[in-house]
Every structure is written in structure tokens, then in C-alpha cells.
Write an enzyme that holds these catalytic residues in place. Structure first.
Site, PDB file in Angstrom:
ATOM      1  CB  CYS A 434      29.180  11.338 -24.746  1.00 37.02           C
ATOM      2  SG  CYS A 434      28.197  11.799 -26.766  1.00 37.02           S
ATOM      3  CG  HIS A 561      25.763   7.560 -25.295  1.00 37.89           C
ATOM      4  ND1 HIS A 561      26.016   8.533 -24.053  1.00 37.89           N
ATOM      5  CD2 HIS A 561      25.557   8.837 -26.605  1.00 37.89           C
ATOM      6  CE1 HIS A 561      25.836   9.222 -24.420  1.00 37.89           C
ATOM      7  NE2 HIS A 561      26.299   9.510 -25.293  1.00 37.89           N
ATOM      8  CD  GLU A 563      25.539   5.513 -22.184  1.00 40.19           C
ATOM      9  OE1 GLU A 563      26.788   4.978 -22.639  1.00 40.19           O
ATOM     10  OE2 GLU A 563      24.946   6.211 -22.343  1.00 40.19           O
TER      11      GLU A 563
HETATM   12  N1  GLN Z   1      26.859  17.283 -25.118  1.00 42.46           N
HETATM   13  C1  GLN Z   1      27.795  16.649 -25.578  1.00 42.46           C
HETATM   14  C2  GLN Z   1      27.591  17.137 -27.038  1.00 42.46           C
HETATM   15  O1  GLN Z   1      26.531  17.325 -27.982  1.00 42.46           O
HETATM   16  C3  GLN Z   1      27.935  15.606 -25.785  1.00 42.46           C
HETATM   17  C4  GLN Z   1      26.583  15.249 -25.718  1.00 42.46           C
HETATM   18  C5  GLN Z   1      26.620  14.148 -25.038  1.00 42.46           C
HETATM   19  O2  GLN Z   1      27.025  13.880 -24.136  1.00 42.46           O
HETATM   20  N2  GLN Z   1      25.823  12.710 -24.874  1.00 42.46           N
HETATM   21  O3  GLN Z   1      28.304  16.938 -28.405  1.00 42.46           O
END
Ligand code: GLN
Length: 598
Positions: A434, A561, A563
Site C-alpha cells: 500500500c 493489503h 496480510e
Molecule cells: N496513505 C496511503 C493512502 O491513503 C497508503 C494507505 C495505506 O498504506 N494503507 O493511499
């Protein structure tokens, strides 16, 4: 080591909060006519952080091992509607569900232990309950009445529990047999009072055979004397009883196994039969907890309490035993540099740690995680905190692979960019999750495309080189539940990429998301020409989901994500790839996978 602290472990969002969902009252009544839901309530006493979540999920595991279908509900008595706006520094990671629910990390533990897919409705908060009652009040549903905690809030809690317990979470039709309810916090907390009262009423209405209360408590040992002290537990049971809830079981957390004398005392003073005093002492890893419970015949006693002995089969925990023992016997480890913002509290990245664990065990390795605060890698820290700076770089250079996990805000971003650059230039396996993926795009754009000001709008809204942009559907004014959340499909653009091979699916993969920003589609052409390929995209083709760097042993970024869907025995593909690449086994694995030999 699994010790006496928050066991390194483990929701209605807006739509759900608006109305109690799920099954209509008619179908619920019909189901109830046939068979009643059995509830196991897990409460906690003495101190927080006893590992109620792991205890409750382990109880679910032993019941599942007896052939029963199990679901779970986590109650968080805080006022937040959901965990989405809570800081990982304070509360640990925000776990994301398929349906986009941003929930307490304990739900992750239930999903992993019970291998279920929960809904946001499975996490109840005070905020959600009040929101639903207040909305009904505004609609006039209580016209003429004074709306009160008892009965309106307590009724809403009971209705919520009864409805949500019926949602199938294991992919099968119809409701589960048993619903494990974990009440967060410690008995006696002011904010949990309405829940305690609602649960007391639920207990009374469903009857003895359908309700089992397990109170998790701490048995401390005092220094010099070395005696296991039962008094704090006695007090907390007294508190519970004063509120009308009488525990059937005590689950006692202790460092060492509970001595007989302590058990006798607990039984006598807490009014719980000795056979129902369970002991969860410290164990080498949390997979032993269901085994500990089984060894004390907890399953039989709970089944007896719930009048389920006749329908349950003989307990089978073979897989858990094998997993726990395998994990104990692994001696070789792999060093993983985890470069993030919230490294002070490992719970902030709980699912990432679990996913690494699953991947490592699949490779007969132990994860050895070097936690690196991204800001320590930055040039400024060389002057301000030279020792921390040197240690951070030493750790980064000593690791076999680098992982940059998700995050928000600009703290540590410079350091993450340095880590991504280090991994790219030195052919060190890299996984960016992400924010980690966005970081790798910024780094590549700066270093390879020479866009010096390349940045994300999140960190520099005015930058002329916006390589990561705000997503049109997001909101900058309302933070709760306004991101791109939950399960979305990623289509592989080519079967000939590492990610597709690792997922063993050449077409698509569904993973969970939680982000507000995304790779600017206008820059994708230039990035690809220079070797950064976007091999996974969403169904529109405009949203970048997976990147892979060409001519690098393993350099992958994922906008989702992975995970959150990793399971013991079924490690998540990107994590597995990282560990395989870090130990030189990736190619052989991919070949075996292609030949169907994995
Ligand atoms: N801050 C980034 C976004 O909002 C990544 C978010 C995250 O890593 N969950 O896109």
C-alpha cells in the site's frame, strides 16, 4: 515468546450502524424454532491485555475441532463507530475485512484461527449501538417514549448480537452452531456496563443450556514468596457476579502452570468447579493455546455446559499440533527489515507479522524481524541521533529482504524512500504494501525518471510531479470509512509475472484495500518504459494494483493489503514470494508450482 502482555495478537460501519441487519426477524424466528444459537461469552478481569482475544479464538478452535461451526462477535465498548480512525500507535493495527469494515485487530485473530470471513457487523462498538438507537429516535420509532440506556440501548445490543450471530461466516449455508462473544475491556469499566447488562439479559432469555460464560483472569506471582495469587481473580469474579453474571469457567493466565492449591482456592472462592478452572500459562507460540485447552478437556466441559455433547464429534487438533510443534522446532531464521512508521508497537503491524510468520513457516524458517523506524534512516537523523541512524542502516544492510508496510502521513517517508532505493539498487528482495508500493513509485520516478519533485499528493499537494494522486471517490474532510476499502479484484495483465505465478492464478486475485491515494495513471506509461511494470490492475485498467520491477530478483509493490487474508498453512503469496526470494528459493518454487508439485 507468548508472555503476559497483550498476546502479540488479535464490527456495523455506517450502513450497518444505520440499521440492525442481516436476517429478517421472521427467518430468525424460524431458525430459532429449529435450534437455538449457543453463546460462549468471554469476559476479562484484573488487567487488560491478558490475551482474551487469543483465548476466545482458541476456544472457538477447540469447538470447531469437535465438528461444530463457530462464528464470533467482538464487542469494543469505546465510542468510536469503528476502528478506522484510531491510531495504530495507541490501539494496534486497524484490521480490514472483505466487506470494507475497519475493525479491531482481534477480528483478524478470529479470522486466522477459525478460518472464517467476518463482516463489519461482527464488531460491535458503543458508537455503532448509540448511532443506531439515535437514528431510530430521530425517525420517531420510539415516539412518546423516553429513550434510555435500559431498555433501548440494551435491547439494541441484544438484537444486534442475535442477528449477527446468524450470519454464516465459513462459506457454508445457514447459521453457525456456536457464537463466541468477546467483551473487550475489563469487567467493572464504566463504558462496558450497558453491554454487561445486555449480556445478562441475553443469558437469562436464552437459558442455561445455551450460554456459557468464561472469565479470563490473571494469576500473578509475587516476587520473593513466589506464590500464585488468586485474590485479584476473586475480586473480579465478585464484581462480575454483582452485575448478575456468574462465570461457568475461569481461564487463568499465568506465567507458570497453575498449582493445585491455587485451583482449589479459586474453585472455592469463585464458585466454579475445579474441572472448569482452565489454565493458560505462557507457551512458546500462540498455536499451543488451543492444545492447552484441549489437554484440560475444556472442549468437553464447554460442550456439556452448552448441551452439545451429543452432536459433537471427537476433538481433532492434529493440524494444530503439527503446526505448533513445527514452529517450535524451526532453528533457521531469515532476517527481514521492516521499515515503517509505527515500529514502537509491534501490534501496529500485527497482520503483517502474522503473514510473515505463515510464509516463513511454509519455508521452515523463523522470521527474524529487524524493526527499523523509517525516520532513523533519514539524513537528518545522522546529525540528530547518529547512533540510531547507524543502527538503522546496519540493520537494513544486514537483512535478507526489505518490507515497507502500509501507513499514513509523511513521517518517515524519506526514510522509506531510501530503503526502497537501497533494495532496488542492491538487488535485495523488496515488498511494498500500500504506502510501501506508493513509496517505490515515488523513489523510481525520482531516481530513474529524474523527476526530482516526484511525490504523493498526500505529502506534497502542490508538487508538479504528482506520481501518486488522491482518489476521486475519497473524502478529505470525513475520515471515517471514506477510503477505498475492502475486497476488490485485481486482474493480471500478463500470466508471465512473478505475482501471478505466486498466486497460482493467471487471471485475477481478490485482496483487501484501505487507501485514499493511488498511482497517477498518467505517469504509468513512462514508469513502464523505464522498467517498472504494473502487472496487476483493477477492472477499469486505470487503477494500479501490483507493480514489478524488471531485472530485479524480487521487487514487488501491491496497492492492497495481502496480510489480511494470510492464514496459517495458507501463506499469502506476496509474503511467501518475499521469503522465498530472500532465501534463494523463489525460482525453484515457481517451477514446482507450474508443474503442480507444491
Ligand atoms: N496513505 C496511503 C493512502 O491513503 C497508503 C494507505 C495505506 O498504506 N494503507 O493511499
Amino acid at each position: 515468546m507468548w508472555i503476559l502482555r497483550r498476546y502479540a495478537f488479535c464490527t456495523f460501519t455506517r450502513a450497518a450502524a444505520q440499521q440492525i441487519p442481516v436476517l429478517s426477524r421472521v427467518s430468525r424466528e424460524k431458525y430459532k424454532e429449529k435450534r437455538r444459537m449457543k453463546y460462549v461469552l468471554v469476559t476479562g478481569g484484573v488487567v487488560s491485555g491478558l490475551g482474551k482475544g487469543v483465548t476466545a479464538s482458541s476456544i472457538g478452535v477447540v469447538l470447531k475441532a469437535c465438528g461444530l461451526r463457530v462464528t464470533s462477535i467482538k464487542i469494543d465498548p469505546y465510542l468510536n463507530t469503528d476502528a478506522g480512525t484510531m491510531s495504530p500507535f495507541e490501539h494496534g493495527e486497524v484490521f480490514v475485512l472483505d466487506d470494507g469494515g475497519e475493525v479491531d485487530l482481534d477480528l483478524g485473530n478470529y479470522e486466522r484461527f477459525l478460518d472464517v470471513t467476518l463482516t463489519k457487523d461482527n464488531n460491535i462498538t458503543t458508537g455503532k449501538i448509540y448511532q443506531s438507537v439515535l437514528e431510530k429516535e430521530r425517525k420517531g420509532d420510539y415516539l412518546g417514549k423516553t429513550v434510555q440506556v435500559v431498555p433501548h440501548i440494551t435491547d439494541a445490543i441484544k438484537d444486534w448480537i442475535e442477528s449477527v450471530s446468524l450470519i454464516p461466516v465459513d462459506g457454508k449455508e445457514g447459521p453457525a452452531d456456536v457464537c463466541v462473544i468477546e467483551l473487550g475491556g475489563t469487567v467493572g469499566d464504566i463504558e462496558s456496563m450497558p453491554f454487561i447488562e445486555a449480556l445478562r439479559q441475553l443469558y437469562f432469555s436464552v437459558g442455561q443450556d445455551n450460554f456459557c460464560l468464561i472469565h479470563v483472569s490473571l494469576i500473578p506471582v509475587l516476587g520473593v514468596v513466589g506464590e500464585q495469587k488468586t485474590k485479584p481473580t476473586q475480586h473480579s469474579v465478585r464484581e462480575l457476579r454483582a452485575l448478575g453474571l456468574i462465570p461457568h469457567f475461569l481461564a487463568c493466565r499465568s506465567a507458570q502452570p497453575l498449582v493445585e492449591n491455587a485451583k482449589q482456592k479459586l474453585s472455592q472462592f469463585c464458585h466454579v468447579p475445579v474441572a472448569n478452572i482452565l489454565n493458560i500459562h505462557d507457551v512458546p507460540n500462540i498455536w499451543h493455546v488451543p492444545l492447552l485447552l484441549r489437554n484440560q478437556s475444556a472442549h468437553d466441559a464447554i460442550l456439556k455446559q452448552l448441551d452439545l455433547l451429543s452432536v459433537a464429534r471427537h476433538v481433532d487438533l492434529q493440524e494444530w499440533t503439527r503446526r505448533a510443534e513445527t514452529s517450535d522446532n524451526i532453528t533457521k531464521s531469515v532476517r527481514i527489515a521492516m521499515v515503517g512508521k509505527y515500529v514502537g508497537l509491534t501490534d501496529s503491524y500485527l497482520s503483517v507479522v502474522k503473514a510473515l510468520m505463515h510464509a516463513c513457516i511454509a519455508c521452515s524458517l523463523k522470521p527474524s524481524i529487524d524493526w527499523i523506524a523509517a525516520s532513523d534512516l533519514e539524513d537528518d537523523s545522522a546529525k540528530l541521533t547518529p547512533e540510531a541512524h547507524a543502527a538503522a542502516w546496519k540493520n537494513l544492510r544486514g537483512a535478507a529482504c526489505v518490507l515497507v508496510p502500509g501507513g499514513f502521513g509523511d513521517r518517515g517517508v524519506k526514510g522509506m524512500i531510501l530503503a526502497a532505493r537501497y533494495a532496488r539498487e542492491n538487488s535485495v528482495p523488496f515488498l511494498g504494501i500500500c504506502l510501501g508500493m506508493q513509496i517505490s513509485v515515488i523513489e523510481f520516478a525520482r531516481s530513474v525518471l529524474h523527476l526530482d519533485k516526484a511525490n504523493s499528493e498526500e505529502f506534497d499537494p502542490q508538487t508538479p510531479d504528482r506520481v501518486v494522486i488522491f482518489m476521486p471517490e475519497g473524502s478529505k474532510t470525513h475520515m471515517g470509512s471514506t477510503m477505498r476499502l475492502g475486497s476488490r479484484r485485481t486482474l493480471f495483465q500478463t500470466p508471465d509475472c512473478i505475482a501471478a505465478k505466486l498466486y497460482n492464478n493467471s487471471e485475477y486475485v481478490d485482496e483487501r484495500h484501505r487507501h485514499r491515494y493511488e498511482v497517477n495513471p498518467d505517469i504509468v506509461g513512462s514508469l513502464e518504459e523505464a522498467g517498472l511494470k504494473f502487472v496487476g490492475r483493477d477492472e477499469s485498467g486505470k487503477r494500479m494494483e501490483i507493480l514489478e520491477l524488471q531485472d530485479h530478483p524480487f521487487y514487488i509493490g501491491v496497492q492492497f493489503h495481502p496480510e489480511f487474508k494470510s492464514r496459517p498453512g495458507r501463506p499469502s503469496a506476496p509474503f511467501l514470494g518475499l521469503v522465498l526470494a530472500a532465501t534463494g528459493q523463489l525460482e525453484a518454487f515457481v517451477k514446482r508450482q507450474q508443474n503442480g508439485n507444491v
